[in-house]
Design an enzyme around this catalytic site. Sequence first.
Site, PDB file in Angstrom:
ATOM      1  N   GLY A  21       0.233  -5.367   6.100  1.00 40.86           N
ATOM      2  CA  GLY A  21       0.370  -5.911   4.759  1.00 40.86           C
ATOM      3  C   GLY A  21      -0.623  -5.277   3.808  1.00 40.86           C
ATOM      4  O   GLY A  21      -1.091  -4.158   4.028  1.00 40.86           O
ATOM      5  N   CYS A  22      -0.942  -5.973   2.742  1.00 41.88           N
ATOM      6  CA  CYS A  22      -1.896  -5.464   1.747  1.00 41.88           C
ATOM      7  C   CYS A  22      -3.205  -5.065   2.415  1.00 41.88           C
ATOM      8  O   CYS A  22      -3.799  -5.851   3.150  1.00 41.88           O
ATOM      9  CB  CYS A  22      -2.146  -6.536   0.688  1.00 41.88           C
ATOM     10  SG  CYS A  22      -3.390  -6.068  -0.529  1.00 41.88           S
ATOM     11  N   PHE A  23      -3.661  -3.845   2.156  1.00 43.88           N
ATOM     12  CA  PHE A  23      -4.833  -3.363   2.886  1.00 43.88           C
ATOM     13  C   PHE A  23      -6.148  -3.981   2.423  1.00 43.88           C
ATOM     14  O   PHE A  23      -7.168  -3.824   3.084  1.00 43.88           O
ATOM     15  CB  PHE A  23      -4.944  -1.834   2.889  1.00 43.88           C
ATOM     16  CG  PHE A  23      -4.712  -1.123   1.583  1.00 43.88           C
ATOM     17  CD1 PHE A  23      -5.023  -1.699   0.370  1.00 43.88           C
ATOM     18  CD2 PHE A  23      -4.190   0.168   1.580  1.00 43.88           C
ATOM     19  CE1 PHE A  23      -4.821  -1.022  -0.829  1.00 43.88           C
ATOM     20  CE2 PHE A  23      -3.985   0.858   0.387  1.00 43.88           C
ATOM     21  CZ  PHE A  23      -4.295   0.254  -0.823  1.00 43.88           C
ATOM     22  N   TRP A  24      -6.152  -4.706   1.319  1.00 38.92           N
ATOM     23  CA  TRP A  24      -7.399  -5.346   0.875  1.00 38.92           C
ATOM     24  C   TRP A  24      -7.888  -6.361   1.909  1.00 38.92           C
ATOM     25  O   TRP A  24      -9.031  -6.318   2.344  1.00 38.92           O
ATOM     26  CB  TRP A  24      -7.195  -6.039  -0.466  1.00 38.92           C
ATOM     27  CG  TRP A  24      -6.918  -5.124  -1.609  1.00 38.92           C
ATOM     28  CD1 TRP A  24      -7.136  -3.779  -1.666  1.00 38.92           C
ATOM     29  CD2 TRP A  24      -6.355  -5.490  -2.877  1.00 38.92           C
ATOM     30  NE1 TRP A  24      -6.751  -3.283  -2.884  1.00 38.92           N
ATOM     31  CE2 TRP A  24      -6.271  -4.311  -3.653  1.00 38.92           C
ATOM     32  CE3 TRP A  24      -5.928  -6.686  -3.421  1.00 38.92           C
ATOM     33  CZ2 TRP A  24      -5.770  -4.306  -4.949  1.00 38.92           C
ATOM     34  CZ3 TRP A  24      -5.426  -6.704  -4.722  1.00 38.92           C
ATOM     35  CH2 TRP A  24      -5.344  -5.520  -5.479  1.00 38.92           C
ATOM     36  N   GLU A  74       0.873   0.912   3.667  1.00 37.58           N
ATOM     37  CA  GLU A  74      -0.520   0.586   3.353  1.00 37.58           C
ATOM     38  C   GLU A  74      -1.216   0.272   4.673  1.00 37.58           C
ATOM     39  O   GLU A  74      -0.786  -0.623   5.408  1.00 37.58           O
ATOM     40  CB  GLU A  74      -0.604  -0.622   2.420  1.00 37.58           C
ATOM     41  CG  GLU A  74      -0.264  -0.308   0.990  1.00 37.58           C
ATOM     42  CD  GLU A  74      -0.745  -1.386   0.024  1.00 37.58           C
ATOM     43  OE1 GLU A  74      -1.574  -2.230   0.424  1.00 37.58           O
ATOM     44  OE2 GLU A  74      -0.282  -1.379  -1.131  1.00 37.58           O
TER      45      GLU A  74
END
Length: 386
Positions: A21-24, A74
Amino acid sequence: MNQQTKMSQNANYPFVVLGMGCFWGAEKRMLSLAGVVDVESGYANGEIDASYEAILAHERKRRMGLSELKNHVEVVKVWFDPAKTTLEQVLAQFWESHNPTQGDRQGNDVGSNYRSAIFTATEQDLPIAEASRKTYQQALDTAGFSQITTDITLLMSYTPAETYHQRYLQKNPNGYCGLGGTGVAYPSSQAFRPYPEWTLVIYGQQTAFAEDQFCNEVLKHYPLPFELRWQESASPLTLQLEQKGRPSAEFADPFSPPYTEFWRWLGHYLLTEEQHYIAFSQGTERPFCGPYLTEKRRGWFLDPLSGVPLFHSDTKFDSGTGWPSFFDVVADAVTLVKDRSHGMIRTEVRSASTGIHLGHVFEDGPAPTHLRYCINGQVLLFKHDV
C-alpha cells in the site's frame, strides 16, 4: 549523512523490496522492526518511467483502457542485518502489517500501484518468500479470510521515490498512514510476551479495527509485549485489560495522539509503583540498584509498554555511573527534550512510542558517537537474541 555514504553502508546488507500500500506507513512500519538497518520508499517492477506523478497518470490510463503496460508498485526497500534478524522475520512483519487479500488496493488506496508485492533481490530468496506466503495463508484460512493476492517475483527494476516521500511520517507525524492489517499473527513469528498473565481485549466492529487511527498507530503498529484479542461488538471501540482471563480495567477514551492517557492507564497495571513513577513522573532509580547493569547477553532493550526496540546490546558499555549506558540508540526510537529541573540543564531521553521518561543523554561517551545515554533499567525490557 549524504546519499552516497548511505548507499555505501547499506550495500553491506541484504535487502528485500515490499509493496504493502502507501509507502509512507509501510516505511515507518518496517523501520520499527528489530534488525532492520534502513528503509527507503521507491517504485518497482513497472514498465514505464518511474515518478510519483507518472505512476498516478499511468494508473488513470489503465482504468480508461488506454494502456496495458504494467504500472510500478509503491514499495519500501528494506535492508536488514542477518546477524540480528532473518528474511522470514522481515516478511512476518510485512504480512502482519497490511491486508494481502485485497488485490489492486490497500484500504482506501485503489490501483495496481498499491498491490501487495514481494520483490526479492536473489533467486535464493524466492522459496523463502513463497514458503512465508503458504504459512500466512494457513493462518488466514483459519481466521476466515480469502486468498492472498501478493505478487512474489524477482526485483526487475527499482527507482527511489522523491525526497519528500522519504521518512514522510517522521517529518509529518499526523500524516496519512493508510495501512490496516488483518489482525492475524504470522504463525512462526516468536512473540515476546513478558507479561504472560495480561491480555488486552479490543471490543468493536471489525471495520473500525481496520480503519481506526488508534488501532493502526498503536495496536497494529507496535510489537506489544502482551497478548491482544479482538472481540466483535456493536459498541464503540473499547479496551479491556484482563489478568489471567479475568477483567481488571476498562479504557474507552480518549483515543487521540499522542495517546498519553492510554499509556499511563496501561502502565498503571503493567508497571510496578517505582517503574510508573520513573516513567511518568521523571523519576530516577538509585544507582547500582536497577536491573540490566551487568547484562552482557546479545539482545535488545525495549520500551516496557509498546515493546519497541530502543537500544541494542552492541551499543551498551560500562560507564561506571551505576545506570545502564549506551553510546547509540535505535533510529527514531527516542525523542530528546530540554530538562531544566533540579537547577541543571540536561537533555532528557523519552521513548518516541509511549513518551515515557527513560533517562538523560550526555556528551561524555565513547566513540564513535561520544554520547552516553544514561538510562533507568527499571523502564526497560530485555529481549535476548536467540
